[in-house]
Design an enzyme around this catalytic site. Structure first.
Site, PDB file in Angstrom:
ATOM      1  N   CYS A   1      49.202  48.271  38.968  1.00 20.10           N
ATOM      2  CA  CYS A   1      49.834  48.941  40.277  1.00 20.10           C
ATOM      3  C   CYS A   1      50.935  47.731  40.634  1.00 20.10           C
ATOM      4  O   CYS A   1      51.698  47.942  41.518  1.00 20.10           O
ATOM      5  CB  CYS A   1      48.816  48.806  41.378  1.00 20.10           C
ATOM      6  SG  CYS A   1      47.906  47.221  41.680  1.00 20.10           S
TER       7      CYS A   1
ATOM      8  N   ASP B   1      35.817  32.476  49.203  1.00 17.53           N
ATOM      9  CA  ASP B   1      35.638  31.976  47.641  1.00 17.53           C
ATOM     10  C   ASP B   1      35.819  30.398  47.748  1.00 17.53           C
ATOM     11  O   ASP B   1      36.589  30.058  48.383  1.00 17.53           O
ATOM     12  CB  ASP B   1      37.075  32.661  47.128  1.00 17.53           C
ATOM     13  CG  ASP B   1      37.017  32.142  45.695  1.00 17.53           C
ATOM     14  OD1 ASP B   1      35.953  32.243  44.975  1.00 17.53           O
ATOM     15  OD2 ASP B   1      37.976  31.517  45.086  1.00 17.53           O
TER      16      ASP B   1
ATOM     17  N   ASP C   1      42.921  32.998  44.104  1.00 16.18           N
ATOM     18  CA  ASP C   1      41.688  32.878  45.236  1.00 16.18           C
ATOM     19  C   ASP C   1      41.614  33.846  46.102  1.00 16.18           C
ATOM     20  O   ASP C   1      40.706  34.238  46.629  1.00 16.18           O
ATOM     21  CB  ASP C   1      41.909  31.338  45.745  1.00 16.18           C
ATOM     22  CG  ASP C   1      42.020  30.381  44.520  1.00 16.18           C
ATOM     23  OD1 ASP C   1      41.140  30.454  43.545  1.00 16.18           O
ATOM     24  OD2 ASP C   1      42.620  29.413  44.508  1.00 16.18           O
TER      25      ASP C   1
ATOM     26  N   CYS D   1      41.572  43.588  40.282  1.00 15.04           N
ATOM     27  CA  CYS D   1      42.642  43.891  41.388  1.00 15.04           C
ATOM     28  C   CYS D   1      42.109  44.477  42.548  1.00 15.04           C
ATOM     29  O   CYS D   1      41.342  45.282  42.424  1.00 15.04           O
ATOM     30  CB  CYS D   1      43.898  44.690  40.825  1.00 15.04           C
ATOM     31  SG  CYS D   1      45.049  45.137  42.122  1.00 15.04           S
TER      32      CYS D   1
ATOM     33  N   CYS E   1      49.192  42.498  38.672  1.00 14.37           N
ATOM     34  CA  CYS E   1      48.261  43.669  38.093  1.00 14.37           C
ATOM     35  C   CYS E   1      49.169  44.409  37.148  1.00 14.37           C
ATOM     36  O   CYS E   1      50.230  44.865  37.613  1.00 14.37           O
ATOM     37  CB  CYS E   1      47.790  44.493  39.303  1.00 14.37           C
ATOM     38  SG  CYS E   1      46.776  45.760  38.740  1.00 14.37           S
TER      39      CYS E   1
ATOM     40  N   GLU F   1      29.884  33.847  47.294  1.00 16.15           N
ATOM     41  CA  GLU F   1      29.493  34.018  46.044  1.00 16.15           C
ATOM     42  C   GLU F   1      28.220  33.209  45.900  1.00 16.15           C
ATOM     43  O   GLU F   1      28.287  32.043  46.318  1.00 16.15           O
ATOM     44  CB  GLU F   1      30.589  33.780  44.890  1.00 16.15           C
ATOM     45  CG  GLU F   1      30.769  34.656  44.203  1.00 16.15           C
ATOM     46  CD  GLU F   1      31.820  34.308  42.957  1.00 16.15           C
ATOM     47  OE1 GLU F   1      32.147  34.997  42.026  1.00 16.15           O
ATOM     48  OE2 GLU F   1      32.671  33.207  43.298  1.00 16.15           O
TER      49      GLU F   1
ATOM     50  N   CYS G   1      43.692  48.554  43.295  1.00 17.58           N
ATOM     51  CA  CYS G   1      43.316  49.542  42.412  1.00 17.58           C
ATOM     52  C   CYS G   1      42.454  49.296  41.476  1.00 17.58           C
ATOM     53  O   CYS G   1      41.980  50.271  40.687  1.00 17.58           O
ATOM     54  CB  CYS G   1      44.514  49.851  41.424  1.00 17.58           C
ATOM     55  SG  CYS G   1      44.989  48.371  40.022  1.00 17.58           S
TER      56      CYS G   1
END
Length: 402
Positions: A339, A180, A346, A317, A336, A264, A320
Site C-alpha cells: 500500500c 510497544d 515502533d 502493516c 509497505c 506485549e 493493509c
C-alpha cells in the site's frame, strides 16, 4: 480489597539491635526448616507440612534459648512462608526456595497486634513504639505488617490493609491504547507518543564504579570495608528509587488516560541472555512496568491485556496487514510494498498491538476489529518524559529521586 502502604521508619539504636536479633532468629529458623525439608524429601520423597514445621519451634527454643529474642508469631509466619514457597514452586509459579543470607535485605512479618499511635508504629515484643513517617493516610483494617531493612541501612514498614471494598469488574467502554516497549524510547504508544528511556543505571554507572573500586581495596572484615559496602548499597538504592519513581508516574499517567491497555508479553528472561543488551534491558524494568500497569488498571476497573510475544507486530502493516519477511533491528522505518505506506517501526508495532488486543477482546471477529466504545485518539504529539501525577506527598517524591 487489599492495599499495601509502605512507610519509612526510624528505629532508635536500641530498637535496631532488637530488630537485628529478630531478623537473625527468623533467618536461622527459615534456613534450619528448609534444610530439614530438603533432607526429608531426599529420604522419604515427601516434604514437611506447615504443621510439622511449626511443631519444631518448642524443642528448638529449649535447645537454642536465643530464639526467644524474636516475637513468637514472627517465627510462626516463617513456617507459613516456607510452606507457601514450596506450594508456589510445585505449582510452577516461582523457583525452588533458597537459603537466606545475613548480607542483603532482611525482613520479618507481624501477623497481628500492630497499630499506629500518632506518628509512631507500635510493634509487639521488645521493639515497642517506632517513629514512622506517615505520608499517606488509609482506611481499613490492618492485616499484616512487614518490617524490612535494605542493604543501604534504611528501615521500612509495609502495612497490608483490608479496606472492605470489592474489586471492580473490568470494563472495556472507553479509549484503547497499545504500548510497544523499547530501549531507545522506553515506551511508544499507539497515540504516537514516545517516552524516552531515562537510563538510570547508565547515569550512575561512573559513580558506582568508583565506589566499587574503593570497596575492592578494603581489607575483608574491616570496618572500612563495611563503610565502603554501605556506600555501594546506597548508589544501588538510589538507582532503584529513581527507576520506580519514573515507572510509577508513567504507569499512572497511562492508566488515568485509557480504559483498555494492551502490551506485549515479553520474555525478558530469554532476552537478557543476549550479553550485548542484557544490561540495557535490565535497566529498563519492563516487567515491573507491566506489573504496575496491571494492578493499577485492575484497581480502577480497567482492562489490561497482554499480546502473545510471537505476534508479528513490527513486521505487519497496520493499514493493509501485509507482512514483510524480514525486518532487522537496525531498520527503524520502512515502507509497505503493498500500500506504499511509510511506517515508523515502533509506532506501527504499538498500533498493531492495540488492534490485536481489540480483536482478542472481540473474540477474533476480524484482524482489525474495533471494540464498542473504544476509540483511538488522533493525537500526534511526541512526549519525552512522563508527567508526575502520582498521588503522594512532596517529600516522598524528593526522597525517591534523591
Amino acid at each position: 480489597m487489599f492495599q499495601a502502604y509502605k512507610h519509612r521508619i526510624y528505629p532508635t539504636p536500641e530498637q535496631q539491635i532488637a530488630l537485628a536479633k529478630s531478623f537473625g532468629c527468623c533467618r536461622w529458623y527459615w534456613n534450619h526448616a528448609l534444610n530439614l525439608c530438603q533432607k526429608t524429601y531426599k529420604i522419604t520423597g515427601k516434604g514437611l507440612s506447615r504443621k510439622a514445621i511449626q511443631g519444631l519451634l518448642p524443642e528448638l527454643k529449649k535447645e537454642y534459648p536465643w530464639l526467644t529474642d524474636a516475637y513468637s508469631q514472627c517465627l510462626q509466619v516463617v513456617a507459613l512462608n516456607l510452606y507457601t514457597a514450596y506450594k508456589n514452586f510445585f505449582e510452577k509459579r516461582t523457583r525452588l526456595p533458597q537459603f537466606k543470607s545475613k548480607h542483603g535485605r532482611q525482613s520479618i512479618n507481624y501477623p497481628q497486634n500492630v497499630k499506629f499511635e500518632g506518628d509512631h508504629l507500635k510493634l509487639p515484643g521488645k521493639v515497642g513504639l517506632v517513629y514512622c513517617r506517615r505520608h499517606r493516610e488509609f482506611e481499613g483494617t490492618i492485616k499484616t505488617v512487614t518490617i524490612s531493612k535494605n542493604p543501604d541501612g534504611k528501615y521500612y514498614a509495609s502495612v497490608l490493609v483490608d479496606d472492605g471494598k470489592q474489586l471492580l469488574n473490568p470494563s472495556t467502554n472507553g479509549k484503547a491504547i497499545g504500548i510497544d516497549l523499547g530501549l531507545t524510547h522506553f515506551a511508544i504508544t499507539s497515540d504516537r507518543d514516545k517516552y524516552s528511556n531515562p537510563k538510570h543505571f547508565a547515569k550512575h554507572q561512573r559513580n558506582l564504579k568508583r565506589k566499587q573500586q574503593q570497596l575492592s581495596r578494603k581489607v575483608k572484615g574491616s570496618n572500612g570495608r563495611q563503610k565502603a559496602r554501605l556506600k555501594v548499597a546506597k548508589v544501588h538504592a538510589k538507582i532503584s528509587r529513581c527507576r520506580e519513581d519514573f515507572l510509577h508516574k508513567l504507569s499512572r499517567k497511562i492508566v488515568n488516560e485509557n480504559q483498555v491497555i494492551a502490551v506485549e508479553n515479553l520474555g525478558v528472561k530469554n532476552m537478557v541472555k543476549n550479553h550485548k543488551l542484557a544490561k540495557a534491558i535490565s535497566d529498563c524494568g519492563w516487567g515491573m512496568f507491566c506489573t504496575m500497569l496491571k494492578y493499577k488498571a485492575e484497581k480502577e476497573g480497567k482492562t489490561y491485556i497482554e499480546i502473545n510475544r510471537f505476534f508479528s507486530s513490527s513486521k505487519t502493516c497496520n493499514v493493509c496487514l501485509n507482512q514483510v519477511s524480514s525486518l532487522p533491528l537496525d531498520v527503524r522505518s520502512w515502507t509497505c510494498q503493498h500500500c506504499q505506506t511509510a511506517h515508523d517501526r515502533d509506532i506501527n508495532a504499538s498500533i498493531n498491538i492495540k488492534n490485536e488486543a481489540l480483536r482478542v477482546l472481540e473474540l477474533g471477529t476480524s484482524s482489525t476489529a474495533t471494540l464498542r466504545g473504544c476509540q483511538s485518539s488522533d493525537q500526534t504529539s511526541v512526549s519525552s518524559d512522563a508527567i508526575p501525577i502520582e498521588v503522594g506527598s512532596p517529600h516522598l517524591l524528593v526522597e525517591k529521586c534523591g
